[in-house]
Motif scaffolding. Structure first.
Motif, PDB file in Angstrom:
ATOM      1  N   GLY A 239       0.809  -1.216   0.000  1.00 50.43           N
ATOM      2  CA  GLY A 239       0.000   0.000   0.000  1.00 50.43           C
ATOM      3  C   GLY A 239       0.838   1.259   0.000  1.00 50.43           C
ATOM      4  O   GLY A 239       0.556   2.216  -0.728  1.00 50.43           O
ATOM      5  N   THR A 240       1.873   1.271   0.821  1.00 52.59           N
ATOM      6  CA  THR A 240       2.696   2.473   0.886  1.00 52.59           C
ATOM      7  C   THR A 240       3.312   2.759  -0.475  1.00 52.59           C
ATOM      8  O   THR A 240       3.299   3.911  -0.939  1.00 52.59           O
TER       9      THR A 240
ATOM     10  N   CYS B  97       0.691   4.227  -2.773  1.00 49.57           N
ATOM     11  CA  CYS B  97       0.389   5.622  -2.423  1.00 49.57           C
ATOM     12  C   CYS B  97       1.540   6.543  -2.829  1.00 49.57           C
ATOM     13  O   CYS B  97       1.322   7.626  -3.392  1.00 49.57           O
TER      14      CYS B  97
ATOM     15  N   HIS C  79      -4.233   8.189   5.175  1.00 51.54           N
ATOM     16  CA  HIS C  79      -3.198   7.317   5.719  1.00 51.54           C
ATOM     17  C   HIS C  79      -1.833   8.017   5.780  1.00 51.54           C
ATOM     18  O   HIS C  79      -1.497   8.835   4.921  1.00 51.54           O
TER      19      HIS C  79
ATOM     20  N   PRO D 277     -12.347   2.850   2.623  1.00 56.18           N
ATOM     21  CA  PRO D 277     -12.549   3.905   3.609  1.00 56.18           C
ATOM     22  C   PRO D 277     -11.197   4.283   4.223  1.00 56.18           C
ATOM     23  O   PRO D 277     -10.170   3.712   3.869  1.00 56.18           O
TER      24      PRO D 277
ATOM     25  N   ASP E 199      -7.722   6.365  -2.065  1.00 64.47           N
ATOM     26  CA  ASP E 199      -6.940   5.361  -1.352  1.00 64.47           C
ATOM     27  C   ASP E 199      -7.887   4.261  -0.877  1.00 64.47           C
ATOM     28  O   ASP E 199      -8.577   4.412   0.134  1.00 64.47           O
TER      29      ASP E 199
ATOM     30  N   CYS F  55      -6.676   1.219  -0.324  1.00 59.55           N
ATOM     31  CA  CYS F  55      -5.724   0.183   0.077  1.00 59.55           C
ATOM     32  C   CYS F  55      -6.425  -0.883   0.906  1.00 59.55           C
ATOM     33  O   CYS F  55      -6.258  -2.078   0.682  1.00 59.55           O
TER      34      CYS F  55
ATOM     35  N   LYS G 255      -3.982  -7.167   1.848  1.00 62.16           N
ATOM     36  CA  LYS G 255      -4.999  -6.993   2.901  1.00 62.16           C
ATOM     37  C   LYS G 255      -6.175  -7.912   2.540  1.00 62.16           C
ATOM     38  O   LYS G 255      -6.071  -9.118   2.706  1.00 62.16           O
TER      39      LYS G 255
HETATM   40  C1  LIG Z   1      -2.746  -0.245   4.872  1.00 63.57           C
HETATM   41  C2  LIG Z   1      -3.084   1.072   4.281  1.00 63.57           C
HETATM   42  C3  LIG Z   1      -2.136   1.837   3.580  1.00 63.57           C
HETATM   43  C4  LIG Z   1      -0.660   1.493   3.527  1.00 63.57           C
HETATM   44  O1  LIG Z   1      -0.442   0.223   3.201  1.00 63.57           O
HETATM   45  P1  LIG Z   1       0.784  -0.712   3.614  1.00 63.57           P
HETATM   46  O2  LIG Z   1       0.423  -1.912   2.847  1.00 63.57           O
HETATM   47  O3  LIG Z   1       0.775  -0.909   5.082  1.00 63.57           O
HETATM   48  O4  LIG Z   1       2.029  -0.088   3.129  1.00 63.57           O
HETATM   49  C5  LIG Z   1      -2.580   2.990   2.979  1.00 63.57           C
HETATM   50  N1  LIG Z   1      -3.848   3.399   3.099  1.00 63.57           N
HETATM   51  C6  LIG Z   1      -4.777   2.711   3.798  1.00 63.57           C
HETATM   52  C7  LIG Z   1      -6.174   3.227   3.902  1.00 63.57           C
HETATM   53  C8  LIG Z   1      -4.424   1.529   4.416  1.00 63.57           C
HETATM   54  O5  LIG Z   1      -5.323   0.843   5.138  1.00 63.57           O
END
Ligand SMILES: *Cc1c(COP(=O)(O)O)cnc(C)c1O
Length: 504
Positions: free
Chosen positions: A106-107, A110, A139, A185, A212, A214, A246
């Motif tokens: 996710g990071t 983003c 985030h 969300p 986002d 993620c 996730k």
């Molecule tokens: C988990 C998450 C991220 C970052 O993701 P990582 O996989 O931990 O790097 C970014 N935005 C949201 C909303 C998230 O839940």
């Protein structure tokens, strides 16, 4: 199968022993970090997929075409579930076609969304320092992106339920905004931001708008038809991040970033031929990279398909609804806002009399003693002075349904056990700190690692590498919340850095 030598067996035994120190990754007792489908076969499928790809270098899909083939499948599936097909492919223009990349998490998704938007903004004539505009609940990965890529992060306050008023964000629009970010969300409170209002206004103003997703991207598509639109169905949405590690149930190391428009997305890439080595072209931040998590994510998508994802998402939904109902009924607690998706936050009900209030951080500490890990989130005072309460955060996964009764029982018992116990008053703990010069307290003076270590030690942290944290975290969180951000952040760095130091 190659036979392992005795020595290798012993190494693996030692590894298993190390793993016993970890929080349990399966079984539903850890309500953050891990996303357990509850399906053992899915984990085995992922493990064998990783094994198959183990020697491959994901750096070069011309040498290893399997990497590109899997990526096409994953992006194609993601594009369809996020309503990106209608404006893509045959008959669509390069401007509207949704394209994408598999990233390491996710990071990284983003970070790359921000980097792409910044470079597009510059290509369109933007000069000086661009702004990144987002609600406070965005985030932390976007704080990191602004820091890494040189943007000014402007955080728009939300109400005490974590909800964003779209107009508050829209009135801050300007030509210097390289990217607007909303969440579907948000992580802290699971509020679904007003994506349609924000993205449509952004589009009219000629601004890029990232959603986002993620945490929501691989579960909300099967949540139910009553959700407001939040994905590429809205024309103003220019990019979406969605983590396969996730609610795609893949092992850590895989996420997708989809972008609207080939020309937009090309700003994500880095290429150079100006060195004496091989020509470099990277869509993501890494060079050589594993294709293991991609293969696992790809395999899980094939295995689950729409029906599998729908079943798991509906399980999450049933569990979340049951937990929210149960937690909301506990005297002295309240659910923050109106959470959407398989996560939510619990705060103290400040309308209850003091003697019946439940502090969420004491609750979380008690839950840990009972064998359940819920995440403690500190409070935050926003730029407009409106305070967001400290909370406990729970992420619900399919496995939760198998332990639901026990989990609700533990919540009720923990609340009973700590009801009436006031939140930690950090002022009473601060005297434990060494005499700190005002400049250090204000975060203006750079701390040496020795000074930082000493402050941590005075708080009872980090003395012994294996057991870095005290049993009760509530006091620690209260102190961390009370100290100025630069100082707290420096202490966090010291804590983590010391953990990785060899012990003689
Ligand atoms: C988990 C998450 C991220 C970052 O993701 P990582 O996989 O931990 O790097 C970014 N935005 C949201 C909303 C998230 O839940």
């Amino acid at each position: 199968m190659v036979e392992l030598t005795k020595q290798s067996e012993q190494i693996l035994a030692r590894l298993s022993e190390l793993r016993t120190m970890d929080a349990p990754t399966h079984g539903g007792h850890v309500l953050s970090y891990v996303y357990d489908s509850g399906l053992a076969e899915l984990d085995e499928l992922a493990a064998q997929a990783i094994r198959t790809m183990q020697p491959v270098n994901g750096l070069d899909p011309t040498t290893f075409p399997s990497v590109a083939a899997m990526e096409r499948d994953v992006i194609g599936f993601a594009r369809r579930i996020l309503h990106g097909d209608a404006t893509s492919g045959a008959g669509a223009t390069a401007d509207t076609t949704i394209v994408g990349t598999v990233t390491s998490g996710g990071t990284e998704s983003c970070l790359l969304a921000v980097k792409t938007a910044r470079d597009l903004w510059r290509a369109n004539g933007g000069t000086g320092t661009p702004r990144l505009l987002a609600p406070v609940t965005v985030h932390a990965a976007f704080h990191k992106a602004a820091h890494y890529f040189g943007l000014d992060l402007e955080l728009v306050p939300v109400d005490t339920d974590g909800q964003l008023d779209a107009n508050e964000l829209i009135l801050r629009f300007g030509a210097d905004v390289a990217l607007v970010v909303v969440s579907a969300p948000s992580y802290p409170f699971a509020n679904l931001d007003p994506v349609e209002a924000v993205a449509t206004a952004a589009s009219i103003a000629g601004l890029s708008c990232h959603v986002d997703a993620c945490i929501g991207g691989w579960v909300l598509p099967w949540w139910g038809s009553d959700l407001p639109a939040w994905d590429f169905a809205i024309a103003g949405v220019t990019s979406i991040s969605a983590d396969l590690h996730k609610f795609g149930y893949a092992p850590k190391g895989v996420s997708v970033l989809l972008q609207r428009g080939r020309d937009r997305q090309r700003h994500q890439y880095f290429a150079t031929k100006r060195w004496p080595g091989y020509p470099v072209v990277n869509p993501t931040m890494l060079g050589s990279k594993s294709a293991g998590a991609l293969a696992a994510g790809w395999a899980i998508i094939q295995r689950l398909g729409d029906d599998g994802f729908a079943a798991l998402s509906q399980s999450c939904k049933r569990s979340t609804e049951a937990l929210v109902t149960a937690a909301d009924a506990i005297e002295g607690l309240r659910i923050v806002g109106s959470p959407i998706g398989p996560l939510f936050a619990i705060a103290t009900d400040e309308s209850a009399p003091l003697t019946s209030r439940v502090d969420p951080h004491h609750l979380a500490d008690r839950m840990r003693q009972l064998g359940w890990l819920v995440q403690q989130q500190p409070g935050l005072t926003q730029s407009d002075g409106v305070r967001l309460q400290h909370t406990a955060h729970l992420t619900v996964t399919p496995v939760t349904e198998s332990v639901l009764t026990d989990l609700i029982g533990a919540l009720v018992q923990a609340a009973d056990d700590v009801r009436g116990e006031p939140a930690v008053d950090p002022v009473r703990l601060l005297p434990a700190l060494p005499e700190l010069p005002a400049a250090i307290l204000a975060g203006e003076q750079v701390l040496t690692s020795e000074q930082a270590f000493e402050i941590l030690a005075s708080l009872g942290i980090g003395a012994d590498g294996a057991d870095a944290l005290p049993e009760h975290l509530a006091p620690l969180l209260a102190v961390m919340e009370a100290l100025p951000a630069p100082l707290t952040e420096r202490l966090l760095v010291e804590l983590l850095a010391r953990l990785a130091e060899p012990q003689h």
